[in-house]
Scaffold this motif. Structure first.
Motif: not given
Length: 236
Positions: A2-6, A30-34, A64-69, A186-193
């Motif tokens: 999927a693609t997310v904005w992080a 920041e990554n607008v298409a991660l 402290g450092s912050s980390v995601f994906n 859901g068009s980014d390949g990820i849903t609200t579940s």
């Protein structure tokens, strides 16, 4: 996949003590298409740096450092804040190496649907002139001898704490933040579940905000529409 904005912001450094400089802000990435796998992801939110003991003459503790994906945003640290009264460096530039220097400017991001400032440097302390102000109104303000105490930075902004003069308490740095957003349709390949953090919506986006460490579970299954009622009469 999927693609997310992080948006990933590291924790800010605390202000220094006894003519202390303002704390440095945490790093902002920041990554607008991660690209994100449909699985569980550990989210680490960096703590703000710990304020030094009063009259110790020490610099503020590092954030402290912050980390995601795969994105790591380091926490604010010395040594910009070690000079007497220096302003902390924000995401946008260094502080001023002068008594009562202002904190460096932060950055404005709109991932939540509104412009929000992050990562302002803390203001430096001062003896006889005005102390430094926090960068972008989110960094902590410095203290002035016998006049005003340092102030804390805005929570979860990754900003630096205000520096302290003698017999004052410097303020801790602000914790960082991790924010993840994706199209609600859901068009980014990820849903609200998907789960994790505090979940809100703004415009076309669903937003997961982490103000402390946790787990983001990315899902591409359709959200439940509720359990169908069963009836012995075959109705419903």
């Amino acid at each position: 996949m999927a693609t997310v904005w992080a948006l990933v912001v590291g924790g800010g450094q605390a202000g220094g003590d006894v003519g202390g400089g303002g704390g440095n802000a945490g790093q902002v990435n920041e990554n607008v298409a991660l690209t994100t796998a449909i699985t569980s992801h550990t989210v680490t939110v960096g703590n703000g740096g710990t304020a030094p003991v009063q009259n110790s003459g020490n610099d503020g503790g590092a954030g402290g450092s912050s980390v995601f994906n795969g994105i790591t945003s380091t926490g604010g640290t010395s040594f910009n804040g070690s000079s007497i009264g220096a302003g902390g460096a924000g995401a946008g530039g260094a502080g001023v190496n002068a008594e009562g220097g202002n904190g460096g400017a932060g950055v404005s991001k709109s991932i939540t649907g509104a412009a929000v400032n992050y990562a302002g440097g803390g203001g430096g302390s001062s003896d006889v002139v005005a102390p430094g102000t926090g960068g972008s109104s989110v960094g902590g303000n410095g203290g002035r001898n016998g006049v005003s105490n340092p102030t804390a930075p805005v929570a979860n902004s990754g900003s630096g704490g205000g520096g302290a003069w003698f017999n004052q308490n410097a303020t801790a740095g602000a914790a960082g933040i991790v924010i993840i957003a994706y199209k609600t349709d859901g068009s980014d390949g990820i849903t609200t579940s998907s789960t994790g953090g505090t979940i809100t919506t703004s415009g076309l986006y669903t937003i997961h905000t982490f103000t402390s460490s946790g787990t983001f579970v990315a899902s591409n299954t359709s959200p439940s529409t509720g359990t169908k009622k069963l009836s012995l009469l075959g109705v419903g």
